[in-house]
Motif scaffolding. Structure first.
Motif, PDB file in Angstrom:
ATOM      1  N   LEU A  16     -32.954 -10.026  10.591  1.00  0.00           N
ATOM      2  CA  LEU A  16     -32.837  -9.709  12.021  1.00  0.00           C
ATOM      3  C   LEU A  16     -32.051 -10.794  12.749  1.00  0.00           C
ATOM      4  CD1 LEU A  16     -36.261  -8.182  13.022  1.00  0.00           C
ATOM      5  CD2 LEU A  16     -34.048  -7.079  12.745  1.00  0.00           C
ATOM      6  N   ALA A  19     -28.397 -10.401  11.994  1.00  0.00           N
ATOM      7  CA  ALA A  19     -27.831  -9.237  12.682  1.00  0.00           C
ATOM      8  C   ALA A  19     -27.684  -9.517  14.169  1.00  0.00           C
ATOM      9  CB  ALA A  19     -28.722  -8.024  12.450  1.00  0.00           C
ATOM     10  N   LEU A  20     -28.670 -10.230  14.747  1.00  0.00           N
ATOM     11  CA  LEU A  20     -28.595 -10.547  16.177  1.00  0.00           C
ATOM     12  C   LEU A  20     -27.398 -11.459  16.461  1.00  0.00           C
ATOM     13  CD1 LEU A  20     -30.101 -10.223  18.867  1.00  0.00           C
ATOM     14  CD2 LEU A  20     -31.217 -12.381  18.391  1.00  0.00           C
ATOM     15  N   LEU A  21     -27.182 -12.446  15.588  1.00  0.00           N
ATOM     16  CA  LEU A  21     -26.030 -13.333  15.793  1.00  0.00           C
ATOM     17  C   LEU A  21     -24.722 -12.552  15.682  1.00  0.00           C
ATOM     18  CD1 LEU A  21     -27.061 -16.619  13.994  1.00  0.00           C
ATOM     19  CD2 LEU A  21     -26.707 -16.231  16.411  1.00  0.00           C
ATOM     20  N   SER A  22     -24.669 -11.596  14.746  1.00  0.00           N
ATOM     21  CA  SER A  22     -23.464 -10.770  14.636  1.00  0.00           C
ATOM     22  C   SER A  22     -23.241  -9.976  15.911  1.00  0.00           C
ATOM     23  CB  SER A  22     -23.588  -9.811  13.449  1.00  0.00           C
ATOM     24  OG  SER A  22     -23.719 -10.525  12.250  1.00  0.00           O
ATOM     25  N   LEU A  23     -24.344  -9.439  16.447  1.00  0.00           N
ATOM     26  CA  LEU A  23     -24.227  -8.669  17.684  1.00  0.00           C
ATOM     27  C   LEU A  23     -23.705  -9.550  18.817  1.00  0.00           C
ATOM     28  CD1 LEU A  23     -24.898  -5.897  18.972  1.00  0.00           C
ATOM     29  CD2 LEU A  23     -27.027  -6.913  19.738  1.00  0.00           C
ATOM     30  N   ALA A  24     -24.271 -10.767  18.917  1.00  0.00           N
ATOM     31  CA  ALA A  24     -23.813 -11.680  19.966  1.00  0.00           C
ATOM     32  C   ALA A  24     -22.340 -12.003  19.785  1.00  0.00           C
ATOM     33  CB  ALA A  24     -24.646 -12.957  19.937  1.00  0.00           C
ATOM     34  N   GLY A  26     -20.110  -9.990  18.507  1.00  0.00           N
ATOM     35  CA  GLY A  26     -19.356  -8.843  18.985  1.00  0.00           C
ATOM     36  C   GLY A  26     -19.235  -8.847  20.499  1.00  0.00           C
ATOM     37  N   VAL A  27     -20.367  -9.132  21.181  1.00  0.00           N
ATOM     38  CA  VAL A  27     -20.350  -9.182  22.648  1.00  0.00           C
ATOM     39  C   VAL A  27     -19.408 -10.285  23.128  1.00  0.00           C
ATOM     40  CG1 VAL A  27     -21.742  -9.575  24.697  1.00  0.00           C
ATOM     41  CG2 VAL A  27     -22.663  -8.253  22.813  1.00  0.00           C
ATOM     42  N   GLY A  28     -19.511 -11.466  22.499  1.00  0.00           N
ATOM     43  CA  GLY A  28     -18.646 -12.570  22.894  1.00  0.00           C
ATOM     44  C   GLY A  28     -17.187 -12.231  22.709  1.00  0.00           C
ATOM     45  N   LEU A  29     -16.900 -11.551  21.625  1.00  0.00           N
ATOM     46  CA  LEU A  29     -15.518 -11.158  21.328  1.00  0.00           C
ATOM     47  C   LEU A  29     -14.961 -10.265  22.438  1.00  0.00           C
ATOM     48  CD1 LEU A  29     -14.096 -12.090  18.829  1.00  0.00           C
ATOM     49  CD2 LEU A  29     -14.666  -9.950  17.725  1.00  0.00           C
ATOM     50  N   ALA A  41     -16.792 -17.530  19.455  1.00  0.00           N
ATOM     51  CA  ALA A  41     -17.757 -16.455  19.225  1.00  0.00           C
ATOM     52  C   ALA A  41     -17.679 -15.991  17.776  1.00  0.00           C
ATOM     53  CB  ALA A  41     -17.462 -15.292  20.174  1.00  0.00           C
ATOM     54  N   LYS A  44     -19.936 -17.523  14.657  1.00  0.00           N
ATOM     55  CA  LYS A  44     -21.366 -17.318  14.413  1.00  0.00           C
ATOM     56  C   LYS A  44     -21.671 -16.418  13.229  1.00  0.00           C
ATOM     57  CE  LYS A  44     -22.853 -16.175  18.344  1.00  0.00           C
ATOM     58  NZ  LYS A  44     -21.859 -16.038  19.314  1.00  0.00           N
ATOM     59  N   PRO A  45     -21.180 -15.175  13.177  1.00  0.00           N
ATOM     60  CA  PRO A  45     -21.544 -14.366  12.016  1.00  0.00           C
ATOM     61  C   PRO A  45     -20.920 -14.928  10.748  1.00  0.00           C
ATOM     62  CG  PRO A  45     -19.859 -13.257  13.242  1.00  0.00           C
ATOM     63  CD  PRO A  45     -20.251 -14.453  14.051  1.00  0.00           C
ATOM     64  N   GLY A  49     -24.990 -16.670  10.820  1.00  0.00           N
ATOM     65  CA  GLY A  49     -25.409 -15.292  10.613  1.00  0.00           C
ATOM     66  C   GLY A  49     -25.378 -14.907   9.152  1.00  0.00           C
TER      67      GLY A  49
ATOM     68  N   ALA B  82     -22.856 -15.802  25.322  1.00  0.00           N
ATOM     69  CA  ALA B  82     -22.163 -14.522  25.165  1.00  0.00           C
ATOM     70  C   ALA B  82     -22.959 -13.393  25.791  1.00  0.00           C
ATOM     71  CB  ALA B  82     -21.934 -14.246  23.680  1.00  0.00           C
TER      72      ALA B  82
ATOM     73  N   PHE C  11     -27.808  -3.201  15.027  1.00  0.00           N
ATOM     74  CA  PHE C  11     -27.130  -4.400  15.529  1.00  0.00           C
ATOM     75  C   PHE C  11     -25.756  -4.552  14.889  1.00  0.00           C
ATOM     76  CE2 PHE C  11     -30.922  -7.237  16.936  1.00  0.00           C
ATOM     77  CZ  PHE C  11     -31.192  -6.323  17.925  1.00  0.00           C
ATOM     78  N   LEU C  12     -25.737  -4.447  13.544  1.00  0.00           N
ATOM     79  CA  LEU C  12     -24.475  -4.676  12.835  1.00  0.00           C
ATOM     80  C   LEU C  12     -23.446  -3.605  13.203  1.00  0.00           C
ATOM     81  CD1 LEU C  12     -25.814  -5.803   9.351  1.00  0.00           C
ATOM     82  CD2 LEU C  12     -24.600  -7.179  11.015  1.00  0.00           C
ATOM     83  N   ALA C  15     -22.106  -4.373  16.591  1.00  0.00           N
ATOM     84  CA  ALA C  15     -21.183  -5.500  16.511  1.00  0.00           C
ATOM     85  C   ALA C  15     -19.842  -5.057  15.942  1.00  0.00           C
ATOM     86  CB  ALA C  15     -21.788  -6.606  15.644  1.00  0.00           C
ATOM     87  N   MET C  18     -17.858  -3.170  18.575  1.00  0.00           N
ATOM     88  CA  MET C  18     -17.231  -4.020  19.597  1.00  0.00           C
ATOM     89  C   MET C  18     -16.034  -4.770  19.013  1.00  0.00           C
ATOM     90  SD  MET C  18     -20.355  -5.472  21.850  1.00  0.00           S
ATOM     91  CE  MET C  18     -21.653  -5.495  20.662  1.00  0.00           C
TER      92      MET C  18
END
Lengths: 116, 185, 104
Positions: A16, A19-24, A26-29, A41, A44-45, A49, B82, C11-12, C15, C18
């Motif tokens: 988890l 996956a959360l770091l990957s999501l962050a 994506g948002v940062g990107l 950004a 991180k993954p 991640g 972010a 989540f993945l 990501a 995005m």
């Protein structure tokens, strides 16, 4: 029985977190204003991640052959990711893709400016 | 003599990778790995990388623990920026001079700095041992000074983990001379 | 474990989506390369997470290849995107300048 459940919980937490770091990332990107910020950004993954998810996978699978493979994946990623990041960052700076108004100081510009 | 030692280090490292790839630690993979790495190094000779120091387990552990802690803190800070940040974060490009100019130290410091999210190597000056680092989310001069201290700490720990006695002396002298602020020395 | 797997997958996938938007929007080649790198990292994460969920190690050798060769593509493209790959970062200048001198 108890040990297996605890290990599964730790593995789930690792998955988890990764996956959360990957999501962050994506948002940062999407949200960060310029190329170099987006590259931060992106780290991180590629680093924590991935390491978290590999740890989770190692715990879940748990055979020596596969754990050594996962260790190598992590090591290779840690060695190669900065190389790519450096090459892209350098090209970005030299191509003038840095937004100067976001920079507090720029000591590289000073060094390059003195270049004859 | 130094060349022989460098080659031995390379053979050992390649053998370890070979054994990890096979995933078994037996005499077969050990000797197979030695054979393959000697062959590889004979056919594709590496550029000379001088490994002057020696491995120090305590220093290595100290570096690894601190690196992992930095990694966690920086990753989640950046993730928070972010996900929840409202303003456009400012950055800075800083010139950071390393005390030890060897290629190995330069490479390892650059890798360590750029693996931690929030700092990124934009350029480097190999002859002078200067890293140009893009630092993310810098609010003011205090952050700049803090970051310079962090990088000096990283170099100190790397040298403390793999450096020679002479390099450790150089780092300690530099740390004593720097005192409080300024990254130019 | 199924709950963890579903959340991680969501989540993945988000990501990756995005990242794809960034690849399409650009604006520069280097933006796209960075986003491609992230997409690759997310792919590696997804394959590893799948292996963790199903306790099946079949996909792991793929990760070795991806983690070794993932950087090659962006290095190559960055090389072409660099307008002046030959000029140094200011080597002569920093050696002459008083502020940066000393400290060996």
């Amino acid at each position: 029985m108890g040990v297996a459940a605890v290990l599964d919980a730790v593995a789930g937490f690792c998955l988890l977190g990764g996956a959360l770091l990957s999501l962050a990332a994506g948002v940062g990107l999407l949200r960060f204003p310029d190329l170099l910020s987006r590259m931060h950004a992106a780290t991180k993954p590629q680093v924590l991640g991935l390491l978290l998810i590999l740890t989770g996978t190692a715990i879940r699978i748990g055979t020596v052959v596969d754990i050594t493979t996962l260790v190598l994946v992590g090591v290779f990623q840690l060695i190669t990711a900065p190389v790519a990041a450096h090459m892209v960052g350098r090209a970005a700076y030299r191509a003038g893709l840095v937004r100067r108004e976001l920079l507090l100081t720029d000591e590289l510009a000073a060094a390059r400016g003195r270049e004859p | 003599m130094a060349g022989t030692r460098d080659r031995l280090v390379a053979v050992a490292a390649l053998t370890v990778v070979w054994m990890l790839l096979w995933g078994s630690f037996s005499w077969l993979t050990l000797f197979g790995g030695l054979l393959v790495s000697v062959l590889v190094l004979a056919v594709f000779p590496l550029p000379r990388v001088t490994f002057a120091g020696r491995l120090r387990p305590v220093g290595l552990l100290r570096f690894a623990v601190r690196f992992v802690v930095d990694l966690w803190v920086a990753s989640f800070q950046l993730a928070w920026t972010a996900l929840a940040g409202r303003r456009a974060p400012r950055s800075a490009v800083l010139a950071l001079r390393l005390a030890v100019r060897s290629d190995l130290n330069l490479t390892m410091c650059a890798e360590a700095v750029s693996l931690v999210p929030g700092s990124l190597i934009v350029d480097l000056d190999r002859a002078a041992g200067v890293l140009y680092v893009h630092v993310f989310d810098v609010a003011g001069p205090a952050d700049v000074a803090r970051f310079r201290r962090e990088v000096r700490g990283i170099e100190r720990r790397i040298i403390g983990a793999v450096g020679s006695d002479a390099e450790i002396a150089v780092v300690e002298i530099a740390a004593a001379q720097i005192g409080d602020e300024g990254g130019s020395r | 474990m199924i709950v963890v797997a579903v959340i991680a997958a969501v989540f993945l996938a988000a990501a990756a989506g995005m990242t794809l938007v960034r690849i399409v929007r650009g604006p520069s080649t280097l933006d796209r390369i960075v986003a491609m790198d992230v997409l690759l990292a997310i792919t590696v994460c997804a394959i590893a997470a799948e292996a963790a969920y199903s306790r099946d190690a079949t996909g792991l050798p793929i990760l070795l290849g991806l983690s070794l060769l993932g950087a090659v593509g962006s290095v190559a493209v960055a090389r072409f995107a660099d307008p002046a790959p030959r000029s140094g970062p200011g080597r002569p200048a920093s050696r002459k300048s008083g502020t940066a001198e000393g400290g060996s």
